[in-house]
Design a protein around this motif. Structure first.
Motif, PDB file in Angstrom:
ATOM      1  N   ASP A 469       0.893  -1.244  -0.035  1.00  0.00           N
ATOM      2  CA  ASP A 469       0.209  -0.049  -0.175  1.00  0.00           C
ATOM      3  C   ASP A 469       0.861   1.168   0.172  1.00  0.00           C
ATOM      4  O   ASP A 469       0.325   2.347  -0.632  1.00  0.00           O
ATOM      5  CB  ASP A 469      -0.771   0.015   1.330  1.00  0.00           C
ATOM      6  N   SER A 470       2.067   1.095   0.727  1.00  0.00           N
ATOM      7  CA  SER A 470       3.097   2.317   0.743  1.00  0.00           C
ATOM      8  C   SER A 470       3.737   2.407  -0.542  1.00  0.00           C
ATOM      9  O   SER A 470       4.752   3.326  -0.752  1.00  0.00           O
ATOM     10  CB  SER A 470       3.811   2.535   1.930  1.00  0.00           C
ATOM     11  N   ALA A 471       3.681   1.666  -1.443  1.00  0.00           N
ATOM     12  CA  ALA A 471       4.629   1.457  -2.710  1.00  0.00           C
ATOM     13  C   ALA A 471       6.052   1.140  -2.245  1.00  0.00           C
ATOM     14  O   ALA A 471       7.060   1.535  -2.644  1.00  0.00           O
ATOM     15  CB  ALA A 471       4.685   2.498  -3.585  1.00  0.00           C
ATOM     16  N   GLY A 472       6.339   0.618  -1.159  1.00  0.00           N
ATOM     17  CA  GLY A 472       7.618   0.405  -0.633  1.00  0.00           C
ATOM     18  C   GLY A 472       8.187   1.178   0.388  1.00  0.00           C
ATOM     19  O   GLY A 472       9.260   1.020   1.094  1.00  0.00           O
ATOM     20  N   ALA A 473       7.103   2.351   0.710  1.00  0.00           N
ATOM     21  CA  ALA A 473       7.720   3.351   1.508  1.00  0.00           C
ATOM     22  C   ALA A 473       7.881   2.919   3.157  1.00  0.00           C
ATOM     23  O   ALA A 473       8.412   3.491   3.853  1.00  0.00           O
ATOM     24  CB  ALA A 473       6.845   4.804   1.497  1.00  0.00           C
ATOM     25  N   ALA A 474       7.330   1.874   3.380  1.00  0.00           N
ATOM     26  CA  ALA A 474       7.108   1.233   4.746  1.00  0.00           C
ATOM     27  C   ALA A 474       8.726   0.522   5.071  1.00  0.00           C
ATOM     28  O   ALA A 474       8.826   0.124   6.096  1.00  0.00           O
ATOM     29  CB  ALA A 474       6.223   0.186   5.229  1.00  0.00           C
ATOM     30  N   ILE A 475       9.436   0.147   3.851  1.00  0.00           N
ATOM     31  CA  ILE A 475      10.560  -0.434   4.204  1.00  0.00           C
ATOM     32  C   ILE A 475      11.519   0.073   5.147  1.00  0.00           C
ATOM     33  O   ILE A 475      12.209  -0.537   6.059  1.00  0.00           O
ATOM     34  CB  ILE A 475      11.097  -0.908   2.795  1.00  0.00           C
ATOM     35  N   PRO A 476      11.765   1.384   4.901  1.00  0.00           N
ATOM     36  CA  PRO A 476      12.913   1.723   5.979  1.00  0.00           C
ATOM     37  C   PRO A 476      12.394   1.789   7.377  1.00  0.00           C
ATOM     38  O   PRO A 476      13.240   1.580   8.285  1.00  0.00           O
ATOM     39  CB  PRO A 476      12.981   3.537   5.687  1.00  0.00           C
ATOM     40  N   ALA A 477      10.987   1.869   7.690  1.00  0.00           N
ATOM     41  CA  ALA A 477      10.538   1.829   9.248  1.00  0.00           C
ATOM     42  C   ALA A 477      10.894   0.350   9.487  1.00  0.00           C
ATOM     43  O   ALA A 477      11.258  -0.053  10.731  1.00  0.00           O
ATOM     44  CB  ALA A 477       9.174   2.096   9.292  1.00  0.00           C
ATOM     45  N   LEU A 478      10.482  -0.516   8.716  1.00  0.00           N
ATOM     46  CA  LEU A 478      11.005  -2.030   9.005  1.00  0.00           C
ATOM     47  C   LEU A 478      12.425  -2.207   9.299  1.00  0.00           C
ATOM     48  O   LEU A 478      12.705  -2.743  10.304  1.00  0.00           O
ATOM     49  CB  LEU A 478      10.291  -2.824   7.823  1.00  0.00           C
ATOM     50  N   ALA A 479      13.218  -1.652   8.680  1.00  0.00           N
ATOM     51  CA  ALA A 479      14.666  -1.729   8.575  1.00  0.00           C
ATOM     52  C   ALA A 479      15.208  -1.052  10.002  1.00  0.00           C
ATOM     53  O   ALA A 479      16.172  -1.460  10.659  1.00  0.00           O
ATOM     54  CB  ALA A 479      15.412  -1.206   7.345  1.00  0.00           C
ATOM     55  N   ALA A 480      14.384   0.052  10.574  1.00  0.00           N
ATOM     56  CA  ALA A 480      14.731   0.633  11.680  1.00  0.00           C
ATOM     57  C   ALA A 480      14.792  -0.115  12.890  1.00  0.00           C
ATOM     58  O   ALA A 480      15.263  -0.027  14.063  1.00  0.00           O
ATOM     59  CB  ALA A 480      14.035   2.074  11.818  1.00  0.00           C
TER      60      ALA A 480
END
Length: 529
Positions: A469-480
């Motif tokens: 849904d975020s077009a991948g924008a949620a990835i940095p939050a997962l990585a943090a």
């Protein structure tokens, strides 16, 4: 006016027209990187953000035909200047917008101005230049589109980071004022000498409804569902509670509108009444076949610009400005093509250049697909993006020349509007298809990733949904978060795989366009009537 002065005026006119086209093309891409800041500053919802981007595109596509015909009747320079004024007015409103609805309304105004500018710019060039000079003018026009489309994210990222997202719109104001001052001096006036009175109001209404519904359906199919509604529908505050998605309804209205429009135009033309689109244009082989190639090529031509920024920012952690820098080879290739196109066209003809351009685009896009991976360095894509930019510059300019080669100057406005509409619809369909490929592939690979197998079904679905849904924008939050860092690695790999298959799909569209160019015959290689 001496011949030397007239020649100088024509080339100055090309600069004015190119700057006008650059302004509306940059605006279509510059907003993409500014949206996160807009959401934060104006407290916009996801639906608001979507319509801040897409309202401009829908209105632009819906009005191209009407604007092209209006240019023929009222004067092309006059409509060009009116388009600049409307676009600047919309930009002022966007830069000062206090709320998301106000910003969306001003984006609609920008779309109206852009629709007045795009086909008028083409018809002005078609009427002003002849012979070899026309090929040069179209090469510059085409390279401007490709180059500025790639420069948009760079400029938008820099303005948003260093100043404010409002400057992404405010930059249009001084440029528009300059164009309004220069246009009367650099552009001659042209209009259709046809003295038939009256206007085709019914045709204009049908064309706007048809094109608006079609572009809306192509853009929103993935969001709202192609048949059954899969999300809450919020279009201009209008409620839609039916289980059926509004997308098939919009497609049905577009199909009915198209049939009615064609029947109406045929009947009015046979009766000698003014028409919005003279269907006899399609009796010209170069116009008919050129539009077919332009539509198919547009399916894949700019689709990569949709996927690449998402991949660079979310899988590699690039900032908006760094993403723009990574895309610079594409812009450089497109601008370089304007110089190559003239010599190649003179030596081999425009159809050869069109085919060469498509081949270079295929090589560039397929090359991006081959190297797309989480660890890909920015320089791995430099050569492939340069090839892609060269192809865009060559193919875009010369297919335009082929389409308009045998169109009478008095009809060049509606012919340019038709050509611009064809490309716009092709681009919308390409983004719809490529967006579906990107996000469905992303979800499919992420759902089966090793890290996801350790989660429960509900947790896995939540992670997949958040990333998709975020077009991948949620990835940095997962990585943090150390607990979800392995999931971020899986998401980067899934997004890279999705980008790879999106690139291969775009290359497939372009291959179909290359095959369609076989319909262009040697008799259409003149480039000038």
């Amino acid at each position: 006016m001496t011949a030397e002065t007239n020649t100088r005026r024509r080339w100055l006119g090309l600069l004015v027209v190119s700057l006008g086209v650059a302004m509306i093309i940059v605006d279509a891409t510059i907003v993409n990187v500014a949206v996160p800041s807009i959401i934060e500053d104006l407290d916009a919802t996801s639906s608001d953000a979507q319509w801040i981007q897409e309202s401009y595109t829908v209105v632009l596509a819906a009005l191209l035909l009407v604007a092209g015909r209006a240019a023929d009747r009222t004067g092309r320079r006059k409509l060009f200047m009116a388009g600049v004024a409307v676009f600047v007015l919309g930009s002022v409103g966007c830069a000062a917008a206090p709320t998301p609805p106000a910003l969306i309304a001003c984006r609609l105004v920008q779309g109206i101005g852009g629709a007045m500018l795009l086909p008028t710019s083409l018809s002005l060039l078609n009427a002003t230049f002849t012979g070899r000079d026309r090929g040069i003018a179209f090469a510059v026009w085409g390279s401007t589109i490709g180059g500025t489309a790639a420069l948009g994210p760079l400029l938008g990222g820099w303005l948003t980071t260093e100043l404010s997202w409002r400057w992404a719109f405010g930059i249009n104001i001084p440029l528009g004022v300059l164009l309004l001052a220069a246009a009367p001096l650099a552009l001659a006036e042209f209009r259709d000498p046809d003295r038939r009175r009256g206007n085709d109001w019914a045709g204009a209404t049908l064309s706007v409804i048809t094109l608006a519904c079609l572009v809306f359906a192509l853009i929103e199919g993935r969001t709202y569902g192609w048949f059954i509604r899969i999300a809450t529908v919020d279009v201009a505050g209008l409620p839609w509670t039916a289980r059926l998605s509004p997308v098939p309804v919009a497609l049905a209205v577009a199909a009915a509108g198209l049939l009615c429009f064609l029947r109406l135009e045929r009947r009015r033309g046979a009766a000698g009444k003014p028409v919005l689109l003279d269907l006899t244009l399609f009796a010209i082989p170069s116009f008919r076949n050129g539009n077919l190639v332009a539509a198919v090529v547009s399916l894949g031509e700019f689709g990569l610009l949709f996927a690449l920024p998402l991949w660079l920012q979310n899988a590699h952690g690039y900032s908006a400005f760094e993403t723009g820098l990574a895309l610079l080879p594409l812009a450089a290739g497109s601008f370089l093509a304007s110089g190559l196109a003239t010599k190649l066209t003179a030596a081999k003809g425009p159809i050869f250049v069109v085919r060469l351009g498509i081949l270079l685009e295929i090589a560039g896009i397929a090359g991006v697909g081959l190297v797309a991976a989480p660890g890909t360095a920015w320089w791995n894509t430099t050569v492939t993006l340069l090839l892609y930019g060269l192809g865009v510059g060559l193919a875009t300019a010369q297919i335009t020349g082929v389409v308009l080669a045998d169109v009478p100057v008095r009809m060049s406005g509606q012919a340019s509007g038709t050509q611009s509409t064809t490309r716009q619809l092709g681009s919308a369909l390409g983004i719809a298809v490529l967006g579906t490929v990107l996000f469905s592939t992303l979800a499919g690979h992420l759902d089966t990733a090793p890290g996801e197998r350790e989660l429960s079904g509900q947790q896995r679905a939540a992670v997949v949904s958040a990333v998709q849904d975020s077009a991948g924008a949620a990835i940095p939050a997962l990585a943090a978060d150390p607990r979800s860092a392995p999931l971020a690695a899986d998401a980067r790999q899934a997004l890279s795989t999705a980008t790879r298959w999106t690139a291969f799909t775009a290359a497939g569209f372009l291959l179909v366009g290359l095959l369609a160019s076989a319909r262009l015959t040697r008799g259409e290689q003149r480039g000038t009537p």
